[in-house]
Design a protein around this motif. Structure first.
Motif, PDB file in Angstrom:
ATOM      1  N   ILE A  20      11.700   6.876  -7.266  1.00  0.00           N
ATOM      2  CA  ILE A  20      11.479   5.770  -6.340  1.00  0.00           C
ATOM      3  C   ILE A  20      12.484   4.653  -6.601  1.00  0.00           C
ATOM      4  N   LEU A  21      12.647   4.281  -7.856  1.00  0.00           N
ATOM      5  CA  LEU A  21      13.571   3.198  -8.191  1.00  0.00           C
ATOM      6  C   LEU A  21      15.014   3.581  -7.877  1.00  0.00           C
ATOM      7  N   GLY A  22      15.372   4.839  -8.095  1.00  0.00           N
ATOM      8  CA  GLY A  22      16.712   5.310  -7.745  1.00  0.00           C
ATOM      9  C   GLY A  22      16.956   5.245  -6.248  1.00  0.00           C
ATOM     10  N   GLU A  71       0.828  -1.206   0.000  1.00  0.00           N
ATOM     11  CA  GLU A  71       0.000   0.000   0.000  1.00  0.00           C
ATOM     12  C   GLU A  71       0.867   1.262   0.000  1.00  0.00           C
ATOM     13  N   LEU A  72       1.890   1.283   0.861  1.00  0.00           N
ATOM     14  CA  LEU A  72       2.782   2.437   0.914  1.00  0.00           C
ATOM     15  C   LEU A  72       3.586   2.600  -0.373  1.00  0.00           C
ATOM     16  N   PHE A  73       4.039   1.484  -0.931  1.00  0.00           N
ATOM     17  CA  PHE A  73       4.785   1.544  -2.179  1.00  0.00           C
ATOM     18  C   PHE A  73       3.907   2.101  -3.304  1.00  0.00           C
ATOM     19  N   LEU A 103       3.591   5.815  -2.881  1.00  0.00           N
ATOM     20  CA  LEU A 103       4.800   6.499  -3.347  1.00  0.00           C
ATOM     21  C   LEU A 103       4.824   6.588  -4.867  1.00  0.00           C
ATOM     22  N   MET A 104       4.475   5.502  -5.528  1.00  0.00           N
ATOM     23  CA  MET A 104       4.488   5.479  -6.992  1.00  0.00           C
ATOM     24  C   MET A 104       3.452   6.442  -7.572  1.00  0.00           C
ATOM     25  N   ASP A 105       2.343   6.621  -6.868  1.00  0.00           N
ATOM     26  CA  ASP A 105       1.316   7.562  -7.326  1.00  0.00           C
ATOM     27  C   ASP A 105       1.761   9.011  -7.152  1.00  0.00           C
ATOM     28  N   GLU A 106       2.562   9.270  -6.117  1.00  0.00           N
ATOM     29  CA  GLU A 106       2.913  10.638  -5.766  1.00  0.00           C
ATOM     30  C   GLU A 106       4.238  11.122  -6.337  1.00  0.00           C
TER      31      GLU A 106
END
Length: 57
Positions: A20-22, A6-8, A11-14
């Motif tokens: 994020i990947l970096g 859920e948190l991931f 983060l991906m939405d925001e």
């Protein structure tokens, strides 16, 4: 869906996926103590910001 997923997803939405990947790539190179220190710094920063936002006028 568990809390981590859920948190991931949040983060991906925001944030841009590259950011994020970096960050995940950098964190994967850190040892346990460095990760714990990073986490505690971020918790302190969030708590300070929340306290500042909740001060009476």
């Amino acid at each position: 869906m568990d809390r981590t997923e859920e948190l991931f997803n949040q983060l991906m939405d925001e944030h841009p996926p590259e950011l994020i990947l970096g960050a995940l790539d950098e964190m994967s190179r850190m040892n346990r103590n460095e990760l714990l220190l990073l986490g505690s710094k971020n918790i302190n920063r969030v708590e300070a910001a929340e306290a500042k936002n909740h001060q009476p006028d």
